[in-house]
Design a protein around this motif. Structure first.
Motif, PDB file in Angstrom:
ATOM      1  N   ASP A 146       0.574  23.220  88.444  1.00  0.00           N
ATOM      2  CA  ASP A 146       1.684  23.044  87.507  1.00  0.00           C
ATOM      3  C   ASP A 146       2.755  22.136  88.097  1.00  0.00           C
ATOM      4  N   ALA A 147       3.023  22.315  89.398  1.00  0.00           N
ATOM      5  CA  ALA A 147       4.041  21.493  90.057  1.00  0.00           C
ATOM      6  C   ALA A 147       3.641  20.023  90.050  1.00  0.00           C
ATOM      7  N   MET A 148       2.368  19.742  90.281  1.00  0.00           N
ATOM      8  CA  MET A 148       1.893  18.357  90.245  1.00  0.00           C
ATOM      9  C   MET A 148       2.007  17.786  88.836  1.00  0.00           C
ATOM     10  N   ASP A 149       1.670  18.591  87.853  1.00  0.00           N
ATOM     11  CA  ASP A 149       1.775  18.125  86.467  1.00  0.00           C
ATOM     12  C   ASP A 149       3.229  17.836  86.092  1.00  0.00           C
ATOM     13  N   SER A 150       4.151  18.653  86.615  1.00  0.00           N
ATOM     14  CA  SER A 150       5.567  18.508  86.279  1.00  0.00           C
ATOM     15  C   SER A 150       6.246  17.382  87.045  1.00  0.00           C
ATOM     16  N   ALA A 151       5.652  16.982  88.160  1.00  0.00           N
ATOM     17  CA  ALA A 151       6.291  15.973  89.007  1.00  0.00           C
ATOM     18  C   ALA A 151       6.262  14.580  88.391  1.00  0.00           C
ATOM     19  N   GLY A 152       5.404  14.384  87.401  1.00  0.00           N
ATOM     20  CA  GLY A 152       5.343  13.086  86.736  1.00  0.00           C
ATOM     21  C   GLY A 152       4.788  11.980  87.608  1.00  0.00           C
ATOM     22  N   ILE A 153       3.936  12.337  88.560  1.00  0.00           N
ATOM     23  CA  ILE A 153       3.343  11.347  89.463  1.00  0.00           C
ATOM     24  C   ILE A 153       1.923  11.044  88.987  1.00  0.00           C
ATOM     25  N   ASP A 154       1.579   9.779  88.926  1.00  0.00           N
ATOM     26  CA  ASP A 154       0.269   9.359  88.444  1.00  0.00           C
ATOM     27  C   ASP A 154      -0.779   9.554  89.536  1.00  0.00           C
ATOM     28  N   THR A 155      -1.326  10.777  89.616  1.00  0.00           N
ATOM     29  CA  THR A 155      -2.366  11.083  90.591  1.00  0.00           C
ATOM     30  C   THR A 155      -3.607  11.577  89.870  1.00  0.00           C
ATOM     31  N   THR A 156      -4.710  11.613  90.594  1.00  0.00           N
ATOM     32  CA  THR A 156      -5.932  12.219  90.090  1.00  0.00           C
ATOM     33  C   THR A 156      -6.077  13.583  90.729  1.00  0.00           C
ATOM     34  N   LEU A 157      -5.993  14.637  89.919  1.00  0.00           N
ATOM     35  CA  LEU A 157      -6.109  15.985  90.448  1.00  0.00           C
ATOM     36  C   LEU A 157      -7.564  16.429  90.438  1.00  0.00           C
ATOM     37  N   LYS A 158      -8.029  16.886  91.581  1.00  0.00           N
ATOM     38  CA  LYS A 158      -9.390  17.421  91.690  1.00  0.00           C
ATOM     39  C   LYS A 158      -9.261  18.929  91.898  1.00  0.00           C
ATOM     40  N   THR A 159      -9.600  19.710  90.870  1.00  0.00           N
ATOM     41  CA  THR A 159      -9.393  21.154  90.937  1.00  0.00           C
ATOM     42  C   THR A 159     -10.531  21.853  91.674  1.00  0.00           C
TER      43      THR A 159
END
Length: 319
Positions: free
Chosen positions: A176-189
């Motif tokens: 959630d923190a990564m989603d909220s940070a507004g940074i264009d990254t690729t999240l690998k869950t």
């Protein structure tokens, strides 16, 4: 970070014990003999707390959430383990009391209903209780692996993370923190934080986003893996005791002494390695958020992709 504040409520290491190693000169030459730990009698501590101060005479009963690894958990023999358990042992040893640990996530209930004398690991600002002092801080954070395998802290910012691949536990607060940070990254869950660090070690991802305490605990096993900064509000956790009692005063004094003599930091380092004791002002450059949630609010409980409240990172292997 230890302050003299206590609770309203009911009445009130891997032990880090200092062994006095005696060395005796032999009758000939300079041979030295050192007794084993079993042969060294620790200096006894006379308990000054009695039945009027404790739930059980001669025993310090401490409550903590045993599912909150690595802060509190059980070892392979089913015994209490983790950072909080070691602090509980320290308190009991220096009070001259035996220790009993009970598992509970109910801070106020543990104290007011007579289940425990002390609660370790309550969130600062819990209703109806006041903290004895900050023992650990936690926040969704970024971990990275240095190219040379050193423990030198890397300089990472929101700009650095742009376009990077970041491993994160699915439906976690860190996601959630990564989603909220507004940074264009690729999240690998991944299903748990262990898998995130394995992916980082294998070069599958560039960074890991997870709770700072869980990440620091696991980073010890991965050479060159280091904490680089927080990406979400920091939350402080404390030891809790009853107000106006000898127990409260003794617990406060022991924590203050342990902080000043280095014992508390030694216990902290044992479990969290190089993680800074204070996470204040360690947010990554370019990531903006309120440093700590107001004390009147509950801990953040935002929803993950599944629609359920986001969870703290889970660990699938402990040691």
């Amino acid at each position: 970070m230890i302050g003299r504040k206590f609770v309203a409520g009911r009445k009130g290491m891997v032990g880090l014990v200092a062994f006095a190693y005696a060395m005796a000169m032999g009758l000939s030459g300079c041979s030295l003999t050192t007794p084993t730990r079993a042969e060294v009698e620790p200096e006894p501590v006379k308990a000054t707390l009695g039945a009027d101060d404790l739930i059980e005479d001669g025993v310090l009963t401490v409550a903590m959430d045993m599912t909150d690894a690595p802060q509190a958990m059980t070892d392979q023999e089913g015994k209490p383990s983790g950072y909080y358990a070691d602090i509980a042992r320290l308190l009991a040893e220096r009070m001259g009391l035996d220790l009993r640990v009970v598992s509970s996530a109910d801070v106020t209930g543990s104290l007011s209903k007579g289940k425990a004398d002390l609660y370790i690991g309550a969130r600062s600002g819990e209703d109806d209780v006041v903290e004895s002092g900050v023992l650990v801080q936690n926040a969704s954070s970024i971990f990275a692996k240095s190219a040379d395998g050193s423990r030198e802290v890397l300089t990472v910012s929101a700009t650095t993370l742009q376009g990077a691949v970041v491993a994160v536990q699915s439906d976690s607060a860190a996601q959630d923190a990564m989603d909220s940070a507004g940074i264009d990254t690729t999240l690998k869950t991944k299903s748990n934080v262990n898998e995130c660090f394995e992916a980082l070690a294998d070069g599958e991802v560039d960074y890991v986003a997870c709770d700072s305490t869980a990440g620091a605990y696991l980073a010890r096993a991965y050479p060159g893996t280091v904490f680089v900064g927080t990406i979400a509000p920091m939350v402080s956790y404390d030891a809790i005791a009853a107000s106006g009692t000898d127990l409260a005063d003794q617990a406060m004094g022991i924590l203050e002494d342990a902080l000043s003599d280095g014992t508390l930091e030694a216990i902290f380092r044992l479990w969290y390695g190089d993680l800074p004791f204070s996470l204040d002002d360690l947010a990554l450059d370019g990531v903006t958020f309120e440093q700590e949630a107001p004390e009147s609010e509950e801990a953040p409980a935002s929803e993950g992709e599944s629609g359920e409240p986001a969870q703290s990172d889970s660990l699938n292997s402990l040691g």
